[in-house]
Design a protein around this motif. Structure first.
Motif, PDB file in Angstrom:
ATOM      1  N   ALA A  40      -2.665  66.115  44.167  1.00 39.60           N
ATOM      2  CA  ALA A  40      -2.533  67.389  43.471  1.00 39.60           C
ATOM      3  C   ALA A  40      -3.878  67.859  42.947  1.00 39.60           C
ATOM      4  CB  ALA A  40      -1.541  67.254  42.318  1.00 39.60           C
ATOM      5  N   VAL A  41      -3.955  69.144  42.692  1.00 38.53           N
ATOM      6  CA  VAL A  41      -5.103  69.756  42.052  1.00 38.53           C
ATOM      7  C   VAL A  41      -4.540  70.684  40.982  1.00 38.53           C
ATOM      8  CG1 VAL A  41      -5.293  71.557  43.863  1.00 38.53           C
ATOM      9  CG2 VAL A  41      -7.260  71.033  42.390  1.00 38.53           C
ATOM     10  N   ASN A  42      -4.990  70.516  39.747  1.00 38.07           N
ATOM     11  CA  ASN A  42      -4.438  71.277  38.614  1.00 38.07           C
ATOM     12  C   ASN A  42      -2.909  71.152  38.567  1.00 38.07           C
ATOM     13  OD1 ASN A  42      -7.034  72.018  38.103  1.00 38.07           O
ATOM     14  ND2 ASN A  42      -6.735  74.198  38.418  1.00 38.07           N
ATOM     15  N   ASP A  43      -2.407  69.944  38.809  1.00 40.29           N
ATOM     16  CA  ASP A  43      -0.969  69.642  38.831  1.00 40.29           C
ATOM     17  C   ASP A  43      -0.190  70.380  39.912  1.00 40.29           C
ATOM     18  OD1 ASP A  43      -0.745  67.574  37.000  1.00 40.29           O
ATOM     19  OD2 ASP A  43      -0.600  68.940  35.302  1.00 40.29           O
ATOM     20  N   LYS A  44      -0.890  70.965  40.873  1.00 39.75           N
ATOM     21  CA  LYS A  44      -0.261  71.660  41.998  1.00 39.75           C
ATOM     22  C   LYS A  44      -0.443  70.772  43.238  1.00 39.75           C
ATOM     23  CE  LYS A  44      -0.058  76.375  43.738  1.00 39.75           C
ATOM     24  NZ  LYS A  44      -0.689  77.682  43.715  1.00 39.75           N
ATOM     25  N   THR A  45       0.649  70.284  43.777  1.00 38.48           N
ATOM     26  CA  THR A  45       0.575  69.354  44.911  1.00 38.48           C
ATOM     27  C   THR A  45      -0.032  70.030  46.134  1.00 38.48           C
ATOM     28  OG1 THR A  45       2.469  68.106  44.099  1.00 38.48           O
ATOM     29  CG2 THR A  45       1.965  67.898  46.439  1.00 38.48           C
ATOM     30  N   PHE A  46      -0.936  69.285  46.807  1.00 39.54           N
ATOM     31  CA  PHE A  46      -1.455  69.781  48.084  1.00 39.54           C
ATOM     32  C   PHE A  46      -1.123  68.843  49.234  1.00 39.54           C
ATOM     33  CE2 PHE A  46      -5.162  67.639  46.203  1.00 39.54           C
ATOM     34  CZ  PHE A  46      -5.706  66.918  47.253  1.00 39.54           C
ATOM     35  N   ALA A  47      -0.593  67.665  48.949  1.00 42.07           N
ATOM     36  CA  ALA A  47      -0.109  66.775  50.012  1.00 42.07           C
ATOM     37  C   ALA A  47       0.901  65.799  49.422  1.00 42.07           C
ATOM     38  CB  ALA A  47      -1.255  66.018  50.660  1.00 42.07           C
ATOM     39  N   TYR A  48       1.996  65.641  50.130  1.00 42.73           N
ATOM     40  CA  TYR A  48       2.977  64.614  49.809  1.00 42.73           C
ATOM     41  C   TYR A  48       2.769  63.503  50.826  1.00 42.73           C
ATOM     42  CZ  TYR A  48       5.488  68.255  47.200  1.00 42.73           C
ATOM     43  OH  TYR A  48       5.837  69.248  46.318  1.00 42.73           O
ATOM     44  N   LEU A  49       2.449  62.315  50.351  1.00 40.93           N
ATOM     45  CA  LEU A  49       2.269  61.165  51.230  1.00 40.93           C
ATOM     46  C   LEU A  49       3.423  60.196  51.023  1.00 40.93           C
ATOM     47  CD1 LEU A  49      -1.523  60.418  50.569  1.00 40.93           C
ATOM     48  CD2 LEU A  49      -0.537  61.701  52.472  1.00 40.93           C
ATOM     49  N   GLY A  50       3.843  59.556  52.102  1.00 42.53           N
ATOM     50  CA  GLY A  50       4.817  58.485  51.960  1.00 42.53           C
ATOM     51  C   GLY A  50       4.181  57.344  51.168  1.00 42.53           C
TER      52      GLY A  50
END
Length: 132
Positions: A40-50
């Motif tokens: 995340a960046v600034n609590d905004k997710t940019f990737a969900y990883l397993g």
């Protein structure tokens, strides 16, 4: 144990992708629910990883390459309505992994789509995608 080797490879890939994503300006990890390790960046997710020990998966916001990525047989729009916003989830079959540079390019595209412009400018000032 023939399945241990692919799992070890996918776990190593997840560790490398996590480190790559965390090197971006302002990036941090968060784990909103079990089975996901988010970048995340600034609590905004940019990737969900397993998570390690589970089948490999990655979800990214891909406004530029998403349509092409969705042509892969193991790609689909991300659940929970995120697919409508350009999110794509990729879950290759066990033992099949995508090239590291492709996965890093997706993380880079997703970061740039989610990060504040100020942090994207900082990233570009230091030479583009984080060294990895």
């Amino acid at each position: 144990m023939p399945k241990a080797k692919p799992r070890q490879a996918s776990d190593a890939l997840l560790r490398e992708l996590r480190a790559f994503g965390l090197a971006y300006p302002g990036a941090h990890g968060k784990s909103p629910w079990p089975g996901h390790d988010d970048l995340a960046v600034n609590d905004k997710t940019f990737a969900y990883l397993g998570v390690e020990g589970e089948p490999f998966s990655i979800s990214c916001k891909l406004p530029k390459s998403g349509e092409a990525v969705l042509l892969l047989p193991f790609a689909k729009p991300t659940a929970y309505g995120l697919g409508k916003s350009g999110w794509v989830t990729v879950t290759p079959p066990p033992g099949e992994l995508l090239a590291l540079d492709v996965l890093k390019a997706w993380i880079d595209e997703s970061y740039r789509a989610q990060a504040p412009k100020k942090l994207v400018r900082e990233l570009d000032a230091r030479g583009g995608a984080s060294a990895g």
